[in-house]
Design an enzyme around this catalytic site. Structure first.
Site, PDB file in Angstrom:
ATOM      1  N   HIS A  72     -46.691 -75.179 -92.792  1.00  0.00           N
ATOM      2  CA  HIS A  72     -45.722 -76.238 -93.098  1.00  0.00           C
ATOM      3  C   HIS A  72     -44.557 -75.654 -93.886  1.00  0.00           C
ATOM      4  O   HIS A  72     -44.765 -75.048 -94.932  1.00  0.00           O
ATOM      5  CB  HIS A  72     -46.388 -77.351 -93.915  1.00  0.00           C
ATOM      6  CG  HIS A  72     -47.150 -78.328 -93.076  1.00  0.00           C
ATOM      7  ND1 HIS A  72     -47.422 -79.605 -93.488  1.00  0.00           N
ATOM      8  CD2 HIS A  72     -47.699 -78.210 -91.839  1.00  0.00           C
ATOM      9  CE1 HIS A  72     -48.085 -80.256 -92.542  1.00  0.00           C
ATOM     10  NE2 HIS A  72     -48.277 -79.415 -91.523  1.00  0.00           N
ATOM     11  N   TYR A 201     -45.123 -87.606 -99.712  1.00  0.00           N
ATOM     12  CA  TYR A 201     -45.547 -88.082-101.035  1.00  0.00           C
ATOM     13  C   TYR A 201     -44.687 -89.308-101.360  1.00  0.00           C
ATOM     14  O   TYR A 201     -43.459 -89.210-101.412  1.00  0.00           O
ATOM     15  CB  TYR A 201     -45.297 -87.013-102.091  1.00  0.00           C
ATOM     16  CG  TYR A 201     -46.221 -85.812-102.012  1.00  0.00           C
ATOM     17  CD1 TYR A 201     -45.995 -84.771-101.123  1.00  0.00           C
ATOM     18  CD2 TYR A 201     -47.331 -85.718-102.852  1.00  0.00           C
ATOM     19  CE1 TYR A 201     -46.838 -83.672-101.059  1.00  0.00           C
ATOM     20  CE2 TYR A 201     -48.176 -84.611-102.801  1.00  0.00           C
ATOM     21  CZ  TYR A 201     -47.928 -83.603-101.903  1.00  0.00           C
ATOM     22  OH  TYR A 201     -48.771 -82.503-101.851  1.00  0.00           O
ATOM     23  N   PRO A 293     -54.736 -83.936-108.024  1.00  0.00           N
ATOM     24  CA  PRO A 293     -54.431 -83.294-106.730  1.00  0.00           C
ATOM     25  C   PRO A 293     -52.981 -83.472-106.276  1.00  0.00           C
ATOM     26  O   PRO A 293     -52.592 -82.952-105.253  1.00  0.00           O
ATOM     27  CB  PRO A 293     -55.399 -83.947-105.757  1.00  0.00           C
ATOM     28  CG  PRO A 293     -55.914 -85.151-106.425  1.00  0.00           C
ATOM     29  CD  PRO A 293     -55.753 -84.976-107.891  1.00  0.00           C
ATOM     30  N   LYS A 297     -52.973 -78.167-106.171  1.00  0.00           N
ATOM     31  CA  LYS A 297     -53.198 -76.921-106.893  1.00  0.00           C
ATOM     32  C   LYS A 297     -54.661 -76.583-107.146  1.00  0.00           C
ATOM     33  O   LYS A 297     -54.978 -75.433-107.444  1.00  0.00           O
ATOM     34  CB  LYS A 297     -52.466 -76.987-108.248  1.00  0.00           C
ATOM     35  CG  LYS A 297     -50.968 -76.905-108.129  1.00  0.00           C
ATOM     36  CD  LYS A 297     -50.522 -75.601-107.491  1.00  0.00           C
ATOM     37  CE  LYS A 297     -49.098 -75.678-106.981  1.00  0.00           C
ATOM     38  NZ  LYS A 297     -48.941 -74.937-105.727  1.00  0.00           N
ATOM     39  N   TYR A 385     -44.562 -75.579-105.719  1.00  0.00           N
ATOM     40  CA  TYR A 385     -45.439 -76.121-104.671  1.00  0.00           C
ATOM     41  C   TYR A 385     -45.993 -75.010-103.772  1.00  0.00           C
ATOM     42  O   TYR A 385     -47.185 -75.004-103.450  1.00  0.00           O
ATOM     43  CB  TYR A 385     -44.671 -77.137-103.820  1.00  0.00           C
ATOM     44  CG  TYR A 385     -45.573 -77.989-102.931  1.00  0.00           C
ATOM     45  CD1 TYR A 385     -45.857 -77.604-101.625  1.00  0.00           C
ATOM     46  CD2 TYR A 385     -46.157 -79.159-103.408  1.00  0.00           C
ATOM     47  CE1 TYR A 385     -46.692 -78.352-100.817  1.00  0.00           C
ATOM     48  CE2 TYR A 385     -46.987 -79.933-102.600  1.00  0.00           C
ATOM     49  CZ  TYR A 385     -47.248 -79.524-101.304  1.00  0.00           C
ATOM     50  OH  TYR A 385     -48.095 -80.272-100.500  1.00  0.00           O
TER      51      TYR A 385
HETATM   52  P1  FAS Z   1     -66.400 -76.526-106.737  1.00  0.00           P
HETATM   53  O1  FAS Z   1     -66.659 -77.731-107.591  1.00  0.00           O
HETATM   54  O2  FAS Z   1     -65.801 -76.695-105.390  1.00  0.00           O
HETATM   55  O3  FAS Z   1     -67.780 -75.740-106.493  1.00  0.00           O
HETATM   56  C1  FAS Z   1     -68.739 -75.617-107.534  1.00  0.00           C
HETATM   57  C2  FAS Z   1     -70.107 -75.427-106.896  1.00  0.00           C
HETATM   58  O4  FAS Z   1     -71.040 -75.192-107.950  1.00  0.00           O
HETATM   59  C3  FAS Z   1     -70.558 -76.665-106.142  1.00  0.00           C
HETATM   60  O5  FAS Z   1     -71.020 -76.314-104.860  1.00  0.00           O
HETATM   61  C4  FAS Z   1     -71.690 -77.213-107.017  1.00  0.00           C
HETATM   62  O6  FAS Z   1     -72.714 -77.826-106.254  1.00  0.00           O
HETATM   63  C5  FAS Z   1     -72.198 -75.955-107.699  1.00  0.00           C
HETATM   64  N1  FAS Z   1     -72.867 -76.200-108.988  1.00  0.00           N
HETATM   65  C6  FAS Z   1     -72.532 -77.110-109.928  1.00  0.00           C
HETATM   66  N2  FAS Z   1     -73.393 -77.027-110.976  1.00  0.00           N
HETATM   67  C7  FAS Z   1     -74.295 -76.044-110.670  1.00  0.00           C
HETATM   68  C8  FAS Z   1     -75.418 -75.503-111.332  1.00  0.00           C
HETATM   69  N3  FAS Z   1     -75.798 -75.951-112.527  1.00  0.00           N
HETATM   70  N4  FAS Z   1     -76.112 -74.521-110.712  1.00  0.00           N
HETATM   71  C9  FAS Z   1     -75.737 -74.044-109.496  1.00  0.00           C
HETATM   72  N5  FAS Z   1     -74.668 -74.528-108.805  1.00  0.00           N
HETATM   73  C10 FAS Z   1     -73.963 -75.513-109.397  1.00  0.00           C
HETATM   74  N6  FAS Z   1     -57.844 -79.883-104.847  1.00  0.00           N
HETATM   75  C11 FAS Z   1     -56.703 -79.866-104.131  1.00  0.00           C
HETATM   76  O7  FAS Z   1     -55.979 -78.873-104.183  1.00  0.00           O
HETATM   77  N7  FAS Z   1     -56.349 -80.956-103.358  1.00  0.00           N
HETATM   78  C12 FAS Z   1     -57.153 -82.066-103.264  1.00  0.00           C
HETATM   79  O8  FAS Z   1     -56.839 -83.026-102.570  1.00  0.00           O
HETATM   80  C13 FAS Z   1     -58.362 -82.110-103.982  1.00  0.00           C
HETATM   81  N8  FAS Z   1     -59.197 -83.196-103.892  1.00  0.00           N
HETATM   82  C14 FAS Z   1     -60.358 -83.209-104.625  1.00  0.00           C
HETATM   83  C15 FAS Z   1     -61.250 -84.304-104.567  1.00  0.00           C
HETATM   84  C16 FAS Z   1     -62.434 -84.315-105.329  1.00  0.00           C
HETATM   85  C17 FAS Z   1     -63.378 -85.503-105.247  1.00  0.00           C
HETATM   86  C18 FAS Z   1     -62.742 -83.213-106.168  1.00  0.00           C
HETATM   87  C19 FAS Z   1     -63.992 -83.224-107.023  1.00  0.00           C
HETATM   88  C20 FAS Z   1     -61.877 -82.125-106.229  1.00  0.00           C
HETATM   89  C21 FAS Z   1     -60.688 -82.114-105.449  1.00  0.00           C
HETATM   90  N9  FAS Z   1     -59.807 -81.017-105.476  1.00  0.00           N
HETATM   91  C22 FAS Z   1     -58.655 -80.988-104.775  1.00  0.00           C
HETATM   92  C23 FAS Z   1     -60.095 -79.875-106.289  1.00  0.00           C
HETATM   93  C24 FAS Z   1     -61.087 -79.013-105.535  1.00  0.00           C
HETATM   94  O9  FAS Z   1     -60.550 -78.656-104.304  1.00  0.00           O
HETATM   95  C25 FAS Z   1     -61.417 -77.863-106.440  1.00  0.00           C
HETATM   96  O10 FAS Z   1     -60.245 -77.303-107.017  1.00  0.00           O
HETATM   97  C26 FAS Z   1     -62.205 -76.770-105.751  1.00  0.00           C
HETATM   98  O11 FAS Z   1     -63.344 -77.348-105.177  1.00  0.00           O
HETATM   99  C27 FAS Z   1     -62.548 -75.717-106.801  1.00  0.00           C
HETATM  100  O12 FAS Z   1     -63.471 -74.873-106.266  1.00  0.00           O
HETATM  101  P2  FAS Z   1     -64.651 -74.281-107.175  1.00  0.00           P
HETATM  102  O13 FAS Z   1     -64.056 -73.752-108.444  1.00  0.00           O
HETATM  103  O14 FAS Z   1     -65.402 -73.371-106.286  1.00  0.00           O
HETATM  104  O15 FAS Z   1     -65.526 -75.526-107.624  1.00  0.00           O
HETATM  105  C1  PHB Z   2     -55.049 -83.262 -98.741  1.00  0.00           C
HETATM  106  O1  PHB Z   2     -54.672 -83.086 -97.570  1.00  0.00           O
HETATM  107  O2  PHB Z   2     -56.235 -83.550 -99.023  1.00  0.00           O
HETATM  108  C2  PHB Z   2     -54.046 -83.120 -99.864  1.00  0.00           C
HETATM  109  C3  PHB Z   2     -52.802 -82.595 -99.593  1.00  0.00           C
HETATM  110  C4  PHB Z   2     -51.875 -82.469-100.625  1.00  0.00           C
HETATM  111  C5  PHB Z   2     -52.216 -82.890-101.899  1.00  0.00           C
HETATM  112  C6  PHB Z   2     -53.478 -83.414-102.161  1.00  0.00           C
HETATM  113  C7  PHB Z   2     -54.399 -83.535-101.140  1.00  0.00           C
HETATM  114  O3  PHB Z   2     -51.303 -82.772-102.906  1.00  0.00           O
END
Ligand code: FAS
Ligand code: PHB
Length: 390
Positions: A72, A201, A293, A297, A385
């Protein structure tokens, strides 16, 4: 059992770190508390910075991303009934972002790890970290009713916000910074073509909305909802109606509706823990920081930490130098805080705050109007961004 590094968590940061280390012959074991299916069932991020793509290339896990990901060159901001495109590529001297779901990134990294015969223990319970203040850390965990111990050189806490790693740090040594927002994002996934070829957005007096996608046939939409909103209150029809109310006419008319196959509400918060190192324990990704989000980032910051920690561990194992490890926390946090600021700024500019009133709405619209008509202001948004330099 003994390994070089125990990685706690099989999310994107743990898997990416494990893959990069495997590439230089450093052994890792990943301990994951959920099942492989549960990890892959999560729907989260959708936008990758160029630096994240390059790291996935270095890990040999970017083939499907290049085949299916959507480059994009711009995003659009919608406000006051109008739609304003920001040409990210022109504003940043050629950079772009790639739309490719976090679920797919996780899947690709898991496939690479399994193909390399590297060990991941799923459904590991009672993971506990020991001895990381000294030279001989180890990790214990239970699996199928049997207790295990893994001795290692280092522990990488990649276990997200609710994980055990940050909570294992000595309380007196940990400082946290937090801001919670009085709203969340209600998101849906539907097998329908996106309303626009790029992300939109939208700032609207009814609340924020985002039009995103996963492919030319699969759309990802979000609307801002109150922090205590219940998912059951939102039928698909109500969602589609509210989404279109918050979009400019031409965008609303292009929304193709259909049954959602994923619907969830994510809370929004800004959170940073300092420092990221406690002896031989290193915090990575969501274990150390959370961003709203709005700036896309979260996943990219996890990759940013992995880049710094991988470089430091490579220096330790290949050059026998501790310099990179000593510098990891300060280096990673410098970039984390810039992304936390950007995500906070995008969130405050685009969302309806309960106490903002008509004056606040006008101020947001004035900021957006200035932004889309100022080369300097548009460039500032664009360079954040697409991802600031490492
Ligand atoms: P993660 O949380 O992905 O992974 C951590 C892992 O550790 C998980 O698999 C968990 O099960 C495991 N774990 C936890 N406790 C443990 C323990 N005690 N023992 C062993 N394993 C354990 N980011 C964006 O950029 N855009 C978005 O739209 C966006 N939407 C999101 C929506 C939600 C609901 C959430 C929660 C996050 C969102 N994020 C978004 C942020 C997300 O993408 C995170 O930045 C990303 O998953 C980070 O990756 P990790 O650091 O690997 O953590
Ligand atoms: C998504 O596609 O999930 C998304 C994209 C941009 C954002 C947040 C979420 O800033």
């Amino acid at each position: 059992m003994r390994t070089n590094i125990v990685i706690v968590g099989s999310g994107p940061s743990g898997l990416l770190l494990g893959q990069l280390l495997g590439g230089i012959g450093v052994e890792t074991v990943i301990l994951e508390r959920s099942s492989r299916e549960h990890v892959l069932g999560r729907v989260r991020a959708g936008v990758l910075e160029q630096g994240t793509v390059e790291l996935l290339e270095e890990a040999g896990a970017a083939a499907r991303l290049h085949a299916e990901g959507l480059p994009h060159a711009g995003i659009s901001l919608a406000f006051g009934g109008g739609l304003h495109r920001l040409d990210l590529t022109a504003l940043t001297g050629g950079k772009h972002v790639t739309v490719y779901g976090q679920t797919e990134v996780t899947h690709d990294l898991m496939d690479k790890r399994e193909a390399a015969g590297l060990t991941t223990v799923y459904e590991a319970s009672n993971v506990a970290l020991h001895g990381f203040g000294g030279e001989t850390p180890y990790v214990t965990y239970d699996k199928d009713g049997v207790s295990h111990r893994i001795d290692c050189d280092f522990i990488a806490g990649c276990d997200g916000y609710h994980g055990v790693s940050r909570k294992s740090a000595p309380e007196r040594a940990l400082k946290t910074f937090e801001r919670t927002y009085p709203f969340g994002w209600l998101g849906v996934l539907a097998e329908v073509p996106p309303a626009d070829h790029e992300l939109v957005y939208a700032n609207h007096e009814r609340g924020f909305a985002l039009c995103s996608m996963r492919s030319a046939h699969r759309s990802r939409y979000y609307v801002q909802v109150p922090a205590d909103e219940r998912l059951e209150a939102w039928s698909d029809d109500r969602f589609w109606d509210e989404l279109r109310r918050r979009l400019p006419e031409q965008t609303a008319a292009a929304v193709v509706t259909g049954p959602s196959f994923e619907k969830s509400i994510a809370p929004l918060r800004s959170f940073v823990a300092e420092p990221l190192r406690f002896g031989r324990l290193f915090l990575v990704g969501d274990a150390a920081h959370i961003v709203p989000p709005t700036g896309a980032k979260g996943l990219n910051l996890a990759a940013s930490d992995v880049r710094y920690l991988f470089a430091a561990l490579r220096e330790f194992y290949l050059d026998k130098s501790l310099g990179g490890l000593d510098a990891y926390s300060a280096k990673a946090l410098a970039r984390v805080w810039k992304a936390v600021r950007f995500s906070w700024w995008m969130t405050t500019m685009l969302h309806r705050f309960p106490d903002t009133g008509e004056f606040g709405q006008r101020i947001q619209e004035a900021e957006l109007d200035y932004l889309v008509h100022s080369q300097a202001a548009s460039t500032a948004l664009a360079e954040n961004y697409v991802g600031l330099p490492y």
